[in-house]
Design a protein around this motif. Structure first.
Motif, short mmCIF file in Angstrom:
data_model
loop_
_atom_site.label_atom_id
_atom_site.label_comp_id
_atom_site.label_asym_id
_atom_site.label_seq_id
_atom_site.Cartn_x
_atom_site.Cartn_y
_atom_site.Cartn_z
N ASN A 11 57.92 29.46 30.69
CA ASN A 11 56.46 29.45 30.70
C ASN A 11 56.04 30.15 31.98
OD1 ASN A 11 53.82 28.15 31.79
ND2 ASN A 11 53.80 27.80 29.59
N ILE A 12 55.14 31.08 31.86
CA ILE A 12 54.63 31.79 33.03
C ILE A 12 53.29 31.15 33.37
CG2 ILE A 12 53.92 34.02 33.96
CD1 ILE A 12 55.81 35.23 31.74
N ALA A 13 53.27 30.38 34.45
CA ALA A 13 52.09 29.60 34.82
C ALA A 13 51.20 30.38 35.78
CB ALA A 13 52.52 28.28 35.46
N MET A 14 49.89 30.38 35.47
CA MET A 14 48.92 31.08 36.30
C MET A 14 47.71 30.19 36.55
SD MET A 14 48.97 34.89 34.64
CE MET A 14 48.82 34.37 32.95
N SER A 15 47.06 30.41 37.68
CA SER A 15 45.83 29.69 38.01
C SER A 15 44.63 30.50 37.54
CB SER A 15 45.73 29.49 39.53
OG SER A 15 46.83 28.75 39.99
N VAL A 16 43.68 29.83 36.88
CA VAL A 16 42.48 30.49 36.38
C VAL A 16 41.26 29.59 36.60
CG1 VAL A 16 43.79 31.77 34.62
CG2 VAL A 16 42.74 29.57 34.03
N LYS A 17 40.06 30.19 36.58
CA LYS A 17 38.82 29.41 36.74
C LYS A 17 38.42 28.69 35.47
CE LYS A 17 36.35 31.60 40.50
NZ LYS A 17 35.13 32.20 40.95
N ASP A 18 38.55 29.35 34.33
CA ASP A 18 38.10 28.79 33.06
C ASP A 18 39.19 29.00 32.01
OD1 ASP A 18 36.96 28.38 30.51
OD2 ASP A 18 34.99 29.10 31.15
N ARG A 19 39.98 27.97 31.76
CA ARG A 19 41.12 28.08 30.84
C ARG A 19 40.72 28.51 29.44
NH1 ARG A 19 42.54 23.52 29.43
NH2 ARG A 19 40.91 22.34 30.44
N HIS A 20 39.62 27.98 28.95
CA HIS A 20 39.20 28.30 27.58
C HIS A 20 38.81 29.77 27.46
CE1 HIS A 20 39.22 24.14 26.00
NE2 HIS A 20 39.03 23.83 27.27
N ALA A 21 38.05 30.27 28.41
CA ALA A 21 37.64 31.68 28.39
C ALA A 21 38.85 32.60 28.56
CB ALA A 21 36.61 31.95 29.49
N GLY A 56 51.04 29.61 30.62
CA GLY A 56 50.35 28.38 30.96
C GLY A 56 49.18 28.68 31.88
N LEU A 57 48.04 28.09 31.59
CA LEU A 57 46.84 28.33 32.39
C LEU A 57 46.42 27.03 33.06
CD1 LEU A 57 44.84 30.40 29.74
CD2 LEU A 57 46.33 31.27 31.57
N GLY A 58 46.56 26.98 34.38
CA GLY A 58 46.13 25.82 35.15
C GLY A 58 44.76 26.09 35.75
#
Length: 125
Positions: A11-21, A56-58
């Motif tokens: 799983n390539i995990a990344m940090s984002v502001k809005d997971r749904h968008a 993966g979006l955190g």
């Protein structure tokens, strides 16, 4: 022979502001499929077009671009962590557990790059 035995998932995990968008963007632009949104955990996961590889979006208030952590699936995280620690591999704090979902532990390669082990606790994989 490797010190620990990883499974065939990453799983390539990344940090984002809005997971749904962000998930919608990956669906539209790259054809990925949203597997789930775990809103209580601030996490979303998408299937890429490559078998065994997910994104993966955190969700974070101020994500840092370029912050990407490979997450390797493993059957027994506790045993693997013990072996790696005995080999002087540095871990970032304690193992995190989201009951009924996942157990994770972040560790570092010799150059300080973050990597993570993840044990599936859903009983599905």
């Amino acid at each position: 022979m490797a010190l620990i035995s990883l499974d065939q998932t990453i799983n390539i995990a990344m940090s984002v502001k809005d997971r749904h968008a962000t998930a919608r963007w990956y669906e539209t632009m790259l054809g990925f499929e949203t597997l789930y949104h775990a809103d209580d955990a601030g996490w979303s996961e998408l299937q890429t077009n490559t078998a065994g590889v997910t994104i993966g979006l955190g969700e974070h208030t101020e994500p840092v671009p370029g912050n990407c952590v490979p997450v390797f699936g493993i059957a027994d995280l506790d045993a693997a962590r013990q072996k790696l620690e005995q080999a002087n591999v540095k871990f970032d704090g304690e193992t995190d557990v989201v009951e009924g979902m996942v157990k994770t532990a972040t560790f570092y390669d010799p150059d300080g790059n973050a990597l993570m082990l993840a044990q599936d606790l859903t009983g599905g994989a």
